[in-house]
Design an enzyme around this catalytic site. Structure first.
Site, PDB file in Angstrom:
ATOM      1  CG  HIS A  53       5.764 -14.002   3.961  1.00 52.09           C
ATOM      2  ND1 HIS A  53       5.484 -14.434   5.175  1.00 52.09           N
ATOM      3  CD2 HIS A  53       5.584 -12.624   3.818  1.00 52.09           C
ATOM      4  CE1 HIS A  53       5.132 -13.512   6.039  1.00 52.09           C
ATOM      5  NE2 HIS A  53       5.087 -12.162   5.319  1.00 52.09           N
ATOM      6  CD  GLU A  57       3.816  -5.872   3.705  1.00 52.52           C
ATOM      7  OE1 GLU A  57       3.463  -5.292   2.614  1.00 52.52           O
ATOM      8  OE2 GLU A  57       3.095  -6.768   4.265  1.00 52.52           O
ATOM      9  CD1 TRP A  58       3.396   0.805   4.059  1.00 50.87           C
ATOM     10  CD2 TRP A  58       1.273   0.342   2.860  1.00 50.87           C
ATOM     11  NE1 TRP A  58       2.366   2.088   3.866  1.00 50.87           N
ATOM     12  CE2 TRP A  58       1.342   1.562   3.178  1.00 50.87           C
ATOM     13  CE3 TRP A  58       0.414  -0.468   2.560  1.00 50.87           C
ATOM     14  CZ2 TRP A  58       0.254   2.234   2.933  1.00 50.87           C
ATOM     15  CZ3 TRP A  58      -0.828   0.140   2.316  1.00 50.87           C
ATOM     16  CH2 TRP A  58      -1.166   1.619   2.210  1.00 50.87           C
ATOM     17  NE  ARG A  83       8.170 -11.155   5.726  1.00 48.77           N
ATOM     18  CZ  ARG A  83       9.158  -9.982   5.601  1.00 48.77           C
ATOM     19  NH1 ARG A  83      10.343  -9.957   5.947  1.00 48.77           N
ATOM     20  NH2 ARG A  83       8.534  -8.499   5.742  1.00 48.77           N
TER      21      ARG A  83
END
Length: 239
Positions: free
Chosen positions: A10, A110-111, A66
């Site tokens: 992103h 995301e992690w 995002r």
């Protein structure tokens, strides 16, 4: 040409600018981030360019806004409206260029940074030192209250198996021309994805993917058993 996976991080956010780990926190792109993603779309997306919409068979996008906004700005021209939009842009604004379905999936969120959400790597290491803990390497240690490397590997390996089974396998057996996959997600998870694509442990990760950056994964020798990372490719130009 073997089918490919394009991984796109992103665009820039306020937290990516200052190095704060952004997992579950939902941040908007900065104005500069939007401009740069638009420029990337104009430069790299097109049927005579790196990412050819007509060759895309599927698009995976993170649940975070995002990442979804980044996909919008790339303007790949999906026939169906994007899952998070009530109304699709008119054809005059965004012509239909691909039949690929867009799927929002937690597989590429995301992690999960857990206790380290919103902190910089420097601050995390300071906290660990204050607590008498050793140094910190996310690829080895993961995040307390969040995900371990093993957690991340499990969900990425399952996604890779799905991509090869559903979308890339037919390209090798039937010479299908359309088989490229696009993934729009986040920095750590996409770096991990690239390492798992070639079967490497996360502790060997030495890859960087900048905000708004694009990476390409494929196969060597037109063999699905030889996954590879493409370091650079030729560009189509007018004769």
């Amino acid at each position: 040409m073997p089918p490919r996976v394009f991984i796109i991080r992103h665009g820039e956010t306020e937290w990516s600018l200052n190095g704060r780990h952004t997992g579950t926190t939902d941040l908007a792109l900065t104005e500069n981030g939007e401009k740069r993603v638009k420029a990337t779309g104009k430069a790299l997306v097109g049927n005579d360019r790196l990412i050819a919409p007509r060759k895309l068979v599927h698009v995976y996008v993170s649940p975070r806004s995002r990442a979804q906004r980044t996909l919008e700005l790339l303007e790949i021209g999906c026939r169906e409206r994007l899952p998070w939009n009530a109304d699709r842009k008119s054809e005059s604004e965004e012509p239909i260029r691909t039949e690929a379905q867009v799927e929002v999936t937690d597989a590429i969120r995301e992690w999960d940074y857990g206790d380290y959400e919103g902190l910089t790597s420097k601050r995390i290491r300071e906290i660990r030192k204050e607590n008498g803990e050793g140094g910190w390497d996310i690829w080895r240690d993961g995040c307390p209250g969040g995900e371990s490397p093993e957690d991340v590997i499990a969900r990425l390996d399952a996604l890779i198996a799905e991509i090869r089974g559903k979308y890339h396998g037919p390209c090798f057996s039937d010479e299908e021309e359309k088989g490229d996959v696009l993934i729009v997600a986040h920095g750590h998870i996409l770096r991990a994805f690239a390492m798992r694509w070639v079967g490497k442990p996360l502790t060997e990760t030495a890859l960087i993917l900048e905000a708004g950056g694009v990476g390409t994964l494929s196969y060597e020798h037109h063999n699905i058993e030889e996954p590879a990372i493409i370091l650079g490719g030729g560009f189509v130009v007018d004769a």
